[in-house]
Enzyme design. Structure first.
Site, mmCIF file in Angstrom:
data_model
loop_
_atom_site.group_PDB
_atom_site.id
_atom_site.type_symbol
_atom_site.label_atom_id
_atom_site.label_comp_id
_atom_site.label_asym_id
_atom_site.label_seq_id
_atom_site.Cartn_x
_atom_site.Cartn_y
_atom_site.Cartn_z
ATOM 1 N N CYS B 78 0.844 -1.205 0.000
ATOM 2 C CA CYS B 78 0.000 0.000 0.000
ATOM 3 C C CYS B 78 0.877 1.251 0.000
ATOM 4 O O CYS B 78 1.728 1.421 0.879
ATOM 5 C CB CYS B 78 -0.900 0.016 1.222
ATOM 6 N N ILE B 79 0.608 2.124 -0.946
ATOM 7 C CA ILE B 79 1.461 3.309 -1.087
ATOM 8 C C ILE B 79 1.350 4.242 0.120
ATOM 9 O O ILE B 79 2.364 4.742 0.609
ATOM 10 C CB ILE B 79 1.172 4.053 -2.415
#
Lengths: 134, 130
Positions: B78-79
């Site tokens: 997840c960024i």
């Protein structure tokens, strides 16, 4: 494809760890996918939606107002476990007044919080297709 | 059966990172499909290329990297969670103006929508966390 039943289970207090904040980020993204989304608040997770949160003393962002916006994203099934409230000396009066507007009923404001006991919560969870626990 | 796996804890601190790895191996061994593995919260640290555990210990990140190569797994970090924790691939590091990056081969960075898509597309979504 028919919408799936997604439940986000919130078990942790809003501050102390980042689980609650990052859970809310997932919930908000899920709204864009037009799924059948509900939230569960159990254990210390019930503190996430208590009234009058103030984070001035801990230098962290108070994100509790974000829960009030969930109704606007059609996320309006917030199951709160009665026993978890009772075990912490809380009642529904200690929780924020979280509502949504029903467009099929002349935009009437309706409560989003659904108080359930532990066995009812188990039944609701059993109906889900995707359960993400935080 | 098609699975999406979510991992919410980092390596070493919590058993769940090992359990997820072992679960993925078992899923594949039984002939099932893994649609996606999504790393969230401290779980993003499973993608770090800079871990150096003692020589007699397992290197969890490398095990993920190898499992990914052998089975063409889609390992997604997840960024937003990665940015908070200082984990980035080459492109993201450049974009943020850093000279170095620290993501191990076999992982890619993307958004939370990938997790929801995994839930929609898979028969089972299994969460490993604390």
């Amino acid at each position: 494809m028919a919408a799936k039943k997604f439940m986000f289970v919130n078990r942790k207090a809003p501050y102390g760890t980042v689980y609650a904040l990052e859970s809310l980020e997932v919930v908000l993204i899920s709204a864009a996918f037009e799924q059948d989304v509900s939230l569960a608040f159990i254990d210390d997770g019930v503190y996430q939606i208590t009234k009058g949160q103030n984070t001035d003393g801990i230098g962290q962002k108070n994100f509790s107002n974000t829960y009030k916006a969930l109704g606007d994203y059609e996320i309006n099934k917030l199951y709160v476990e009665k026993e978890s409230l009772e075990e912490r000396g809380l009642t529904q009066d200690d929780l924020m007044d979280l509502v949504w507007e029903d467009e099929d009923d002349d935009w009437a404001e309706k409560p989003s919080i659904i108080l359930v006991d532990r066995s009812e919560m188990a039944d609701v969870m059993a109906e889900q297709e995707v359960t993400l626990s935080f | 059966m098609k699975f999406t796996i979510m991992i919410n804890e980092g390596p070493y601190q919590h058993q769940s990172a090992d359990s997820a790895l072992q679960f993925c191996r078992a899923v594949l061994a039984q002939g099932h499909e893994i649609f996606r593995v999504f790393f969230y919260h401290d779980g993003v640290n499973n993608g770090s290329s800079l871990s150096v555990p003692p020589g007699d210990d397992r290197l969890i990140q490398k095990e993920w990297s190898e499992l990914s190569k052998e089975n063409d797994l889609d390992l997604v970090i997840c960024i937003a969670a990665a940015q908070r924790r200082g984990l980035m691939d080459e492109d993201e590091a450049k974009r943020q103006g850093f000279e170095s990056n620290n993501m191990i081969d076999g992982f890619r960075i993307s958004g939370l929508g990938q997790l929801i898509e995994g839930g929609i597309e898979s028969d089972r979504t299994v969460v490993f966390g604390d």
